[in-house]
Motif scaffolding. Structure first.
Motif, mmCIF file in Angstrom:
data_model
loop_
_atom_site.group_PDB
_atom_site.id
_atom_site.type_symbol
_atom_site.label_atom_id
_atom_site.label_comp_id
_atom_site.label_asym_id
_atom_site.label_seq_id
_atom_site.Cartn_x
_atom_site.Cartn_y
_atom_site.Cartn_z
ATOM 1 N N ILE A 22 -57.691 -27.020 -10.271
ATOM 2 C CA ILE A 22 -57.259 -28.135 -9.302
ATOM 3 C C ILE A 22 -55.677 -28.434 -9.514
ATOM 4 O O ILE A 22 -54.751 -28.740 -8.520
ATOM 5 C CB ILE A 22 -58.161 -28.951 -9.337
ATOM 6 N N LEU A 23 -55.511 -28.772 -10.892
ATOM 7 C CA LEU A 23 -54.100 -29.382 -11.236
ATOM 8 C C LEU A 23 -53.073 -28.405 -10.870
ATOM 9 O O LEU A 23 -51.933 -28.880 -10.538
ATOM 10 C CB LEU A 23 -54.237 -29.880 -12.649
ATOM 11 N N SER A 24 -53.321 -27.216 -11.662
ATOM 12 C CA SER A 24 -51.984 -26.075 -11.299
ATOM 13 C C SER A 24 -52.016 -25.886 -10.002
ATOM 14 O O SER A 24 -50.764 -25.825 -9.481
ATOM 15 C CB SER A 24 -52.739 -24.978 -11.919
ATOM 16 N N LEU A 25 -52.821 -25.877 -9.064
ATOM 17 C CA LEU A 25 -52.407 -25.635 -7.679
ATOM 18 C C LEU A 25 -52.095 -26.597 -6.927
ATOM 19 O O LEU A 25 -50.935 -26.540 -6.171
ATOM 20 C CB LEU A 25 -53.790 -25.105 -6.955
ATOM 21 N N THR A 26 -52.091 -27.712 -7.308
ATOM 22 C CA THR A 26 -51.439 -29.031 -6.759
ATOM 23 C C THR A 26 -50.040 -29.170 -7.224
ATOM 24 O O THR A 26 -49.393 -29.390 -6.196
ATOM 25 C CB THR A 26 -52.247 -30.391 -7.224
ATOM 26 N N PHE A 27 -49.751 -29.088 -8.437
ATOM 27 C CA PHE A 27 -48.301 -28.969 -8.977
ATOM 28 C C PHE A 27 -47.484 -27.700 -8.531
ATOM 29 O O PHE A 27 -46.262 -28.070 -7.990
ATOM 30 C CB PHE A 27 -48.299 -29.162 -10.465
ATOM 31 N N ALA A 28 -48.459 -26.593 -8.477
ATOM 32 C CA ALA A 28 -47.660 -25.457 -8.154
ATOM 33 C C ALA A 28 -47.194 -25.431 -6.538
ATOM 34 O O ALA A 28 -46.217 -25.063 -6.208
ATOM 35 C CB ALA A 28 -48.295 -24.176 -8.536
ATOM 36 N N SER A 29 -48.041 -25.934 -5.761
ATOM 37 C CA SER A 29 -47.964 -25.590 -4.233
ATOM 38 C C SER A 29 -46.636 -26.539 -4.120
ATOM 39 O O SER A 29 -45.581 -26.348 -3.317
ATOM 40 C CB SER A 29 -49.173 -26.327 -3.709
ATOM 41 N N PHE A 30 -46.610 -28.175 -4.478
ATOM 42 C CA PHE A 30 -45.527 -28.764 -4.252
ATOM 43 C C PHE A 30 -44.249 -28.342 -4.745
ATOM 44 O O PHE A 30 -43.172 -28.367 -3.974
ATOM 45 C CB PHE A 30 -45.705 -30.050 -4.991
ATOM 46 N N THR A 31 -44.306 -27.544 -6.091
ATOM 47 C CA THR A 31 -43.110 -26.902 -6.719
ATOM 48 C C THR A 31 -42.619 -25.634 -5.910
ATOM 49 O O THR A 31 -41.363 -25.676 -5.696
ATOM 50 C CB THR A 31 -43.287 -26.718 -8.131
ATOM 51 N N ALA A 32 -43.431 -24.942 -5.534
ATOM 52 C CA ALA A 32 -43.001 -23.871 -4.618
ATOM 53 C C ALA A 32 -42.604 -24.104 -3.426
ATOM 54 O O ALA A 32 -41.876 -23.504 -2.815
ATOM 55 C CB ALA A 32 -44.675 -22.918 -4.565
ATOM 56 N N TYR A 33 -43.157 -25.064 -2.708
ATOM 57 C CA TYR A 33 -42.676 -25.676 -1.565
ATOM 58 C C TYR A 33 -41.247 -26.058 -1.586
ATOM 59 O O TYR A 33 -40.222 -25.799 -0.678
ATOM 60 C CB TYR A 33 -43.612 -26.699 -0.826
ATOM 61 N N ALA A 34 -40.897 -26.931 -2.542
ATOM 62 C CA ALA A 34 -39.468 -27.578 -2.862
ATOM 63 C C ALA A 34 -38.539 -26.405 -3.084
ATOM 64 O O ALA A 34 -37.648 -26.369 -2.550
ATOM 65 C CB ALA A 34 -39.624 -28.391 -3.930
#
Length: 273
Positions: free
Chosen positions: A79-91
């Motif tokens: 959950i935490l990895s996907l949350t941070f990774a999705s924001f980072t990948a989008y940016a």
């Protein structure tokens, strides 16, 4: 000629699947053999199948507690990895940021660090924070391993989404976060599910950090717990095989349940939209 080629292909497929599945088949067949027969015979099948090893696997060690620990740690990590990774990948892939290639290169380089290289500083960090023998004490190092790879994988999926959709949302007055939540995220769902499954399985199977950080038996995870079945003078292969079969079942169910989404994610990541 075509028929011969077709028959040859299916023969090759059967042999290939058998070789891939052989370790799992052998472990299962070993788990249903009586303990005395495991060392006295190398036959494939037993004439007296027994569930004694399964009973011993569940009673000699707190296997269900190990599975609960692994499930909680793997779920929080995912959950935490996907949350941070999705924001980072989008940016990194969708916003006007300088040095995107350098950022992704650093992320990829971070994912290549071997665990043994960071185990000592990570152990000191977790000990200093007072998080040894806790779920969070494992989630933090697991995120350091899974987050870079998650960012890299999700970046690939986000790049496949047409920029025209994002531009249309901006013309309608959507903010970057609204565009991410209502446009990008739904379209990237297959990739997110695929990444999540990979992160969950990696966290479920991780051994080195779990062995080093959580030393209390009540906080151990499945890989470490199974390694403790052996004693000083003997190795109960029947119990270990039975425990292996039991802890594999949740992963198999998880993969089968999300099979369509995983295939969809792998396909969408390889086909240009």
């Amino acid at each position: 000629m075509n028929k011969k080629a077709g028959i040859g292909f299916y023969i090759f497929l059967v042999v290939f699947v058998f070789l891939v599945m052989f370790p799992f088949i052998w472990v299962f067949l070993t788990s249903i053999k009586p303990p005395g027969e495991i060392f006295s015979s190398f036959k494939w099948f037993t004439s007296n199948p027994s569930l004694e090893s399964y009973t011993a696997a569940l009673t000699s060690r707190p296997l269900l507690r190990y599975m609960l620990n692994s499930f909680v740690v793997a779920s929080l990590t995912t959950i935490l990895s996907l949350t941070f990774a999705s924001f980072t990948a989008y940016a990194v892939t969708r916003l006007p940021i300088k040095g995107k290639g350098l950022i992704l290169g650093v992320v990829l380089a971070a994912s290549m660090f071997p665990q043994i290289a960071i185990i000592s500083p990570m152990f000191n960090l977790i000990t200093g924070l007072g998080l040894r023998n806790s779920y969070l004490g494992l989630v933090i190092p697991y995120i350091t391993i899974s987050l870079p790879l998650s960012i890299w994988i999700l970046s690939t999926f986000f790049q496949k989404i047409p920029f025209e959709l994002e531009e249309s949302a901006k013309l309608d007055g959507a903010s970057p976060f609204q565009t991410f939540r209502k446009v990008i995220l739904p379209l990237a769902t297959p990739g997110i599910f695929t990444t999540g499954i990979l992160v969950f399985i990696a966290a479920w199977n991780e051994y080195l950090f779990a062995l080093t950080i959580n030393t209390a038996d009540v906080w151990r995870t499945v890989p470490v717990g199974i390694s403790l079945y052996q004693s000083q003078f003997s190795v109960p292969w029947g119990d270990i095989s039975a425990a292996t079969v039991i802890v594999t079942i949740p992963i198999v169910i998880l993969v089968l349940f999300f099979q369509k989404r995983i295939v969809s994610g792998l396909t969408s990541g390889s086909v240009k939209e």
